[in-house]
Design a protein around this motif. Structure first.
Motif, PDB file in Angstrom:
ATOM      1  N   THR A   1      19.081   5.701 -24.316  1.00  0.00           N
ATOM      2  CA  THR A   1      18.580   5.176 -23.045  1.00  0.00           C
ATOM      3  C   THR A   1      17.290   4.408 -23.318  1.00  0.00           C
ATOM      4  O   THR A   1      16.363   4.955 -23.926  1.00  0.00           O
TER       5      THR A   1
ATOM      6  N   ASP B   1      18.921  16.687 -15.201  1.00  0.00           N
ATOM      7  CA  ASP B   1      19.075  16.337 -13.792  1.00  0.00           C
ATOM      8  C   ASP B   1      17.942  16.908 -12.955  1.00  0.00           C
ATOM      9  O   ASP B   1      17.425  16.243 -12.047  1.00  0.00           O
TER      10      ASP B   1
ATOM     11  N   ARG C   1      23.593  19.103 -18.838  1.00  0.00           N
ATOM     12  CA  ARG C   1      22.878  18.177 -17.968  1.00  0.00           C
ATOM     13  C   ARG C   1      22.007  18.888 -16.951  1.00  0.00           C
ATOM     14  O   ARG C   1      21.298  18.224 -16.170  1.00  0.00           O
TER      15      ARG C   1
ATOM     16  N   GLY D   1      18.777  10.831 -18.890  1.00  0.00           N
ATOM     17  CA  GLY D   1      18.527  10.501 -17.497  1.00  0.00           C
ATOM     18  C   GLY D   1      17.236   9.714 -17.367  1.00  0.00           C
ATOM     19  O   GLY D   1      16.495   9.520 -18.339  1.00  0.00           O
ATOM     20  N   TYR D   2      16.962   9.263 -16.145  1.00  0.00           N
ATOM     21  CA  TYR D   2      15.730   8.509 -15.923  1.00  0.00           C
ATOM     22  C   TYR D   2      15.289   8.723 -14.477  1.00  0.00           C
ATOM     23  O   TYR D   2      16.055   9.174 -13.618  1.00  0.00           O
TER      24      TYR D   2
ATOM     25  N   ALA E   1      14.644  14.934 -13.830  1.00  0.00           N
ATOM     26  CA  ALA E   1      14.680  13.571 -13.297  1.00  0.00           C
ATOM     27  C   ALA E   1      14.454  13.551 -11.794  1.00  0.00           C
ATOM     28  O   ALA E   1      13.882  12.586 -11.255  1.00  0.00           O
TER      29      ALA E   1
ATOM     30  N   VAL F   1      29.068  11.057 -14.493  1.00  0.00           N
ATOM     31  CA  VAL F   1      28.073  10.289 -15.232  1.00  0.00           C
ATOM     32  C   VAL F   1      28.774   9.146 -15.966  1.00  0.00           C
ATOM     33  O   VAL F   1      29.730   9.367 -16.707  1.00  0.00           O
TER      34      VAL F   1
END
Length: 464
Positions: A452, A208, A204, A177-178, A211, A151
């Motif tokens: 973010t 993850d 994460r 995340g996105y 997303a 990442v």
């Protein structure tokens, strides 16, 4: 020969008495300051040093062959019998030494008892939690060590109609995340776009998974609802005569409005179903951690915004006014506290002023968090808004931004940055420079969390 043996015996006897006298003197010098009633710094002379001067003078000269004993005794080397021994201790010295010796002995006994009790005491039993039940081949900690290396610390994305900037915090690994789905067609008719920003906690693994799955589940749920609506049986025409034209036109308008409302409700229901499905799928993995989310779905000129946790979506108008389209799910909200307490949980506010569920989690809704699922739900709040020419852009960001920057400040930064960029190079409203300025602003104000920021250009969805 006989004289040599006698000399040797006398020498050995003198050395033995010398050692004995030195031992007695060292003991007295240690104990006398402890037993003194006035001050411990005063040096008390030995008892044999307190003799009258006449006695010391009489004992001093004894011939030519003599040596001075350190304790004050004179020992003749010619004959072992001709030796002067130190005078006996006085009665007062004995009275002073006996209590000190008893106190020292009692202290030693107490220390020995303490050591014995410490050796015999059993240490407390360790409470080792049961292992987490995981699916085969799944790391319960989400393989954070393996994923973190992949990442990026900083990320910039310039997509079609959107842009994003992300920066890792200073306290832990990157857990933001996105997800984006653009130009997707549902049943060959409806065009839709999906945007999401996710903030994980506890690794994460959750962020993850969400997303990757949430956007797909939203599209699948919309497709399923559209298919179900198309397969509904049509009602046979009524044999009754047609109503008057005026009443007929009014009924048609009401019927169209009702059908449109049903379609909107179906989209909202599909979004909620997708959130819950994604949560159930993640929980079956048996992985720890959780994630918050803020998503935006644009379909047929309608904007549907949903969230769980403290990620936020803010609408920016052409006039520069900020409108928050989401409300953070924290235990500080009165309705969230009532919901948690009614389900058997509790909330608390620590010394830092942060409200937490079960003294642990700072958000009241999230994906994952299996151990707290009885109180931390994944049911999203969904809002709907018709897009108009006044709707200019949408800011979707994690709490790393909103903890330091207000909604209006975020819109002001985007408006000023976009105007400056447009004046300089004629760039579009979704310039990544606006996102970078928001990230820098939050970091300069002391944000230590992951940040973010996603900026979506809403003008692309407005029919000209």
């Amino acid at each position: 020969m006989l004289h040599g043996v006698r000399f040797l015996r006398s020498t050995v006897a003198a050395l033995a008495r010398l050692a004995h006298a030195l031992t007695i003197r060292s003991c007295l010098l240690r104990l006398m300051p402890l037993c003194s009633p006035t001050s411990t710094s005063a040096i008390v002379p030995a008892p044999w040093q307190q003799q009258p001067a006449s006695a010391r003078a009489a004992a001093a000269p004894c011939g030519g062959k003599k040596v001075m004993h350190p304790a004050g005794a004179l020992m003749a080397l010619d004959d072992p019998k001709d030796q002067l021994t130190p005078p006996p201790l006085s009665s007062s010295s004995v009275v002073v030494l006996v209590p000190a010796l008893k106190q020292q002995q009692q202290a030693g006994e107490r220390a020995a008892e303490t050591k014995t009790a410490a050796r015999g005491r059993r240490p407390p039993r360790l409470a080792i939690p049961a292992p987490v039940a995981c699916a085969p081949g799944v790391d319960p900690f989400g393989a954070v060590a393996d994923v973190d290396a992949e990442v990026a610390t900083e990320l910039e994305v310039q997509g079609e109609g959107f842009c994003l900037a992300s920066r890792r915090g200073v306290r832990h690994a990157m857990e933001d995340g996105y997800g984006v789905i653009t130009d997707h067609t549902v049943q060959g008719a409806s065009q839709l776009a999906f945007y999401g920003v996710y903030d994980g906690h506890g690794g994460r693994a959750a962020v993850d998974f969400v997303a990757d799955k949430l956007g797909k589940n939203v599209v699948a749920a919309l497709a399923a609802s559209t298919t179900a609506s198309h397969h509904q049986p049509e009602l046979s025409p009524s044999p009754s005569p047609a109503p008057p034209p005026s009443k007929t036109s009014g009924a048609v308008v009401e019927d169209e409005a009702g059908q449109e409302e049903e379609q909107f409700d179906a989209v909202v229901a599909a979004i909620r179903a997708a959130y819950l499905t994604t949560d159930r799928e993640f929980l079956t993995q048996g992985v720890r951690g959780g994630a918050c989310a803020a998503t935006a779905l644009v379909k047929d000129g309608e904007l549907f915004v949903a969230n769980v946790g403290d990620c936020r979506a803010v609408l920016g108008s052409r006039s520069g006014v900020a409108t928050a389209l989401t409300s953070d799910h924290t235990a500080a909200r009165e309705d969230e506290r009532r919901r948690i307490e009614s389900s058997g949980g509790y909330v608390s506010c620590g010394s830092s002023g942060v409200w937490r569920v079960q003294d642990c989690l700072a958000v009241s809704r999230a994906f994952g968090d299996a151990s707290m699922k009885a109180w931390v739900t994944c049911e999203p709040e969904v809002s709907r808004r018709r897009l108009t020419p006044d709707c200019r852009f949408l800011v979707v960001a994690s709490d790393g931004l909103w903890n330091k920057v207000s909604c209006q400040e975020a819109v002001d930064v985007v408006v000023s940055a976009t105007a400056a960029a447009a004046a300089a190079a004629g760039t579009a409203a979704s310039s990544v420079g606006s996102c970078k300025e928001l990230v820098a602003l939050a970091r300069n104000r002391g944000s230590r969390d992951d940040i973010t920021v996603m900026l979506v250009d809403l003008q692309q969805f407005i029919s000209q």
